[in-house]
Design a protein around this motif. Structure first.
Motif, PDB file in Angstrom:
ATOM      1  N   LEU A   1       0.852  -1.186   0.000  1.00 26.69           N
ATOM      2  CA  LEU A   1       0.000   0.000   0.000  1.00 26.69           C
ATOM      3  C   LEU A   1       0.891   1.241   0.000  1.00 26.69           C
ATOM      4  O   LEU A   1       1.922   1.266   0.689  1.00 26.69           O
ATOM      5  N   THR A   2       0.489   2.254  -0.738  1.00 29.74           N
ATOM      6  CA  THR A   2       1.306   3.467  -0.849  1.00 29.74           C
ATOM      7  C   THR A   2       1.632   4.101   0.505  1.00 29.74           C
ATOM      8  O   THR A   2       2.795   4.447   0.760  1.00 29.74           O
TER       9      THR A   2
ATOM     10  N   GLY B   1     -18.540   5.894   1.005  1.00 28.34           N
ATOM     11  CA  GLY B   1     -17.652   6.680   1.862  1.00 28.34           C
ATOM     12  C   GLY B   1     -16.988   5.879   2.954  1.00 28.34           C
ATOM     13  O   GLY B   1     -16.431   6.455   3.902  1.00 28.34           O
ATOM     14  N   ALA B   2     -16.975   4.546   2.854  1.00 33.01           N
ATOM     15  CA  ALA B   2     -16.376   3.720   3.914  1.00 33.01           C
ATOM     16  C   ALA B   2     -14.897   4.022   4.097  1.00 33.01           C
ATOM     17  O   ALA B   2     -14.369   3.944   5.209  1.00 33.01           O
TER      18      ALA B   2
ATOM     19  N   GLY C   1     -14.281  -0.389   3.907  1.00 33.99           N
ATOM     20  CA  GLY C   1     -13.219   0.100   4.771  1.00 33.99           C
ATOM     21  C   GLY C   1     -12.967  -0.905   5.882  1.00 33.99           C
ATOM     22  O   GLY C   1     -13.916  -1.441   6.474  1.00 33.99           O
ATOM     23  N   THR C   2     -11.695  -1.194   6.157  1.00 30.37           N
ATOM     24  CA  THR C   2     -11.388  -2.217   7.145  1.00 30.37           C
ATOM     25  C   THR C   2     -10.125  -1.873   7.919  1.00 30.37           C
ATOM     26  O   THR C   2      -9.182  -1.311   7.366  1.00 30.37           O
ATOM     27  N   VAL C   3     -10.121  -2.220   9.193  1.00 33.45           N
ATOM     28  CA  VAL C   3      -8.924  -2.083  10.017  1.00 33.45           C
ATOM     29  C   VAL C   3      -8.960  -3.158  11.088  1.00 33.45           C
ATOM     30  O   VAL C   3     -10.021  -3.479  11.630  1.00 33.45           O
TER      31      VAL C   3
ATOM     32  N   LEU D   1      -1.606  -3.219  12.091  1.00 29.66           N
ATOM     33  CA  LEU D   1      -2.872  -2.487  12.257  1.00 29.66           C
ATOM     34  C   LEU D   1      -2.919  -1.338  11.253  1.00 29.66           C
ATOM     35  O   LEU D   1      -2.655  -0.191  11.585  1.00 29.66           O
ATOM     36  N   ILE D   2      -3.267  -1.670  10.021  1.00 24.80           N
ATOM     37  CA  ILE D   2      -3.234  -0.686   8.937  1.00 24.80           C
ATOM     38  C   ILE D   2      -4.640  -0.506   8.359  1.00 24.80           C
ATOM     39  O   ILE D   2      -5.189  -1.455   7.786  1.00 24.80           O
ATOM     40  N   PRO D   3      -5.242   0.658   8.491  1.00 20.21           N
ATOM     41  CA  PRO D   3      -6.542   0.880   7.852  1.00 20.21           C
ATOM     42  C   PRO D   3      -6.390   0.841   6.335  1.00 20.21           C
ATOM     43  O   PRO D   3      -5.378   1.296   5.786  1.00 20.21           O
ATOM     44  N   SER D   4      -7.370   0.281   5.666  1.00 12.47           N
ATOM     45  CA  SER D   4      -7.324   0.241   4.212  1.00 12.47           C
ATOM     46  C   SER D   4      -8.740   0.296   3.655  1.00 12.47           C
ATOM     47  O   SER D   4      -9.718   0.074   4.377  1.00 12.47           O
ATOM     48  N   ALA D   5      -8.834   0.609   2.365  1.00  6.71           N
ATOM     49  CA  ALA D   5     -10.141   0.706   1.711  1.00  6.71           C
ATOM     50  C   ALA D   5     -10.090  -0.002   0.377  1.00  6.71           C
ATOM     51  O   ALA D   5      -9.071   0.009  -0.317  1.00  6.71           O
TER      52      ALA D   5
END
Length: 483
Positions: free
Chosen positions: A341-342, A438-439, A380-382, A368-372
């Motif tokens: 991920l960037t 918008g998640a 959207g998940t974390v 623990l990295i939020p991503s979409a």
């Protein structure tokens, strides 16, 4: 005076490499050079996140007219102008590439538009014939999409090609079930393309929360995407006149073939493609798009010759501080195939500068990295999925799925999901999963709370913002299930 030409030589001008170069030069006062053989900005800016997200925005306007009518507006429908959008997209990518070049220049980084390879632990050779020494070398070469091992796979395109298509196809087969495949299935469907998707697995988005995956798959099919699970390509070739006339089993004539591909852009076949699936059905598509995986860009740049260890996929093996088996050579981003991920590559680049130039050894937390995932609806998940958390100990699951006010009023059947995974013993929220418009915006803020160790009771004490979808995150009082 240094024994080296540079304190740092960065190979790769993507987001991670550029950030590391300019921070090392601008904040640590290092003498830095960077070499990039292609466009500055890398996958994210030129062939990934940025152009993809702009296509997401474009694709979402397709349903605006119908929704607006549900709210009393009398609007006329129009068609999508691919060439007009593409022109603006190209101009925006040019602008962003210019920004990257300017950032490097202003930081005092020497930039070389050339392919770089390693000669030894401290020496870099450029395709221009130049050769430089450096105390530290940072490999930030990124990755590239790969085609599967199917006969005539060269007839299909990959994600790098999608942004430069001369025309949009009338039909497309997308092969794959990961986030890239699912995002582009939604994007192209929203732009008016007839989309079929093959995935050999039992459900799309493997590795993500099972309940969220199911809701997204249902939503995609409800919108008109022809999703075939447990299905793969076994054969493909250029379509013949007999194929186009419908003589093949299940054959579909999908409109005007594309004959306008630029000669320097590898964009698959210049005509319709006949495909045979694992269920023996055959069909004809204007395009086949492979989204079946990516591989690190590490071939042919002298890594192993310099003593750097590579993994099975060609990824650079590094320790927690991004250092390779050679102390002077480091690697970050997709070249290491850790979390591709960037923002992670950028964080790794900054941690590298802290470690190598500021005497502050810093590691990046990859857990623990939020991503979409920019499907429609977004995901959207974390943190942990329900399945992952269940394997680690007793948990409570708080989940709700409902029709949001905005689309329900307009008569659309869309559903959203709000879900929290809670440790039964400590009450800490272990994961949050949101499937909703918008998640991606919502999960960024949830990630802060979960990263700080917030408990379910901390969520409960937070007053709801009403009326919003996200208020459900703080109003779910009773667990849906325990495990």
């Amino acid at each position: 005076m240094s024994d080296f030409d540079y304190d740092l030589f960065v190979i790769g001008g993507g987001s991670g490499g550029v950030r590391a170069a300019r921070v090392a030069a601008g904040e640590a006062g290092a003498k830095v050079a960077l070499a990039e053989a292609d466009r500055y900005g890398g996958t994210c800016v030129i062939r990934g996140c940025v152009p993809k997200k702009l296509m997401v925005f474009a694709s979402e306007y397709g349903s605006v007219v119908e929704d607006a009518r549900g709210y009393g507006w009398d609007l006329a429908e129009g068609g999508f102008d691919w060439s007009g959008f593409q022109g603006r997209l190209s101009a925006e990518l040019d602008r962003l590439e210019g920004v990257y070049r300017t950032l490097l220049k202003n930081a005092g980084v020497d930039s070389y538009d050339a392919r770089a390879s390693l000669v030894d632990a401290h020496t870099v050779s450029l395709s221009t014939g130049e050769r430089f020494t450096a105390k530290h070398i940072l490999v930030a070469t990124g990755g590239h999409p790969v085609r599967p091992e199917v006969p005539n796979a060269h007839l299909g395109i990959v994600s790098d090609d999608i942004f430069t298509l001369p025309t949009l196809p009338k039909s497309i087969l997308i092969v794959g079930g990961g986030y890239i495949a699912c995002e582009f299935a939604c994007i192209l469907h929203g732009l008016g393309v007839e989309v079929t998707q093959f995935y050999r697995g039992a459900q799309i988005l493997r590795g993500f929360d099972e309940e969220a995956r199911g809701l997204i798959a249902d939503a995609m099919q409800e919108r008109g995407i022809k999703l075939h699970l447990g299905t793969d390509i076994v054969e493909m070739r250029c379509a013949t006149d007999d194929d186009m006339s419908g003589d093949s089993q299940g054959a579909v004539s999908m409109g005007t073939p594309m004959h306008e591909a630029a000669p320097d852009a590898p964009q698959g076949a210049d005509g319709p493609i006949w495909v045979k699936a694992t269920n023996s059905e055959t069909r004809v598509f204007d395009l086949v798009f492979f989204a079946t995986g990516r591989k690190p860009n590490t071939d042919g740049i002298g890594l192993q010759e310099a003593g750097v260890e590579l993994g099975r996929k060609g990824e650079v093996i590094v320790d927690a501080y991004s250092r390779t088996a050679v102390p002077s050579i480091w690697a970050i981003g997709d070249a290491t195939d850790r979390v591709n991920l960037t923002p992670v590559a950028i964080r790794e680049g900054m941690a590298f500068v802290e470690t190598a130039f500021k005497n502050n050894p810093t590691r990046v937390d990859h857990d623990l990295i939020p991503s979409a995932v920019f499907t429609q609806p977004e995901f959207g998940t974390v943190g942990l999925s329900e399945e992952e958390a269940r394997d680690r100990g007793p948990i409570e699951v708080y989940a709700t799925s409902f029709r949001p006010m905005m689309t329900a009023f307009a008569g659309r059947p869309d559903r959203v999901l709000m879900k929290l995974i809670v440790c039964k013993d400590t009450r800490r929220v272990l994961g949050c999963h949101i499937v909703a418009p918008g998640a991606g915006e919502m999960i960024q803020l949830a990630g802060i709370a979960i990263g700080m160790g917030a408990t379910k009771e901390d969520f409960d004490r937070t007053v709801a913002v009403h009326p919003t979808m996200s208020e459900e995150i703080v109003t779910m009082r009773n667990p849906t299930r325990t495990a």
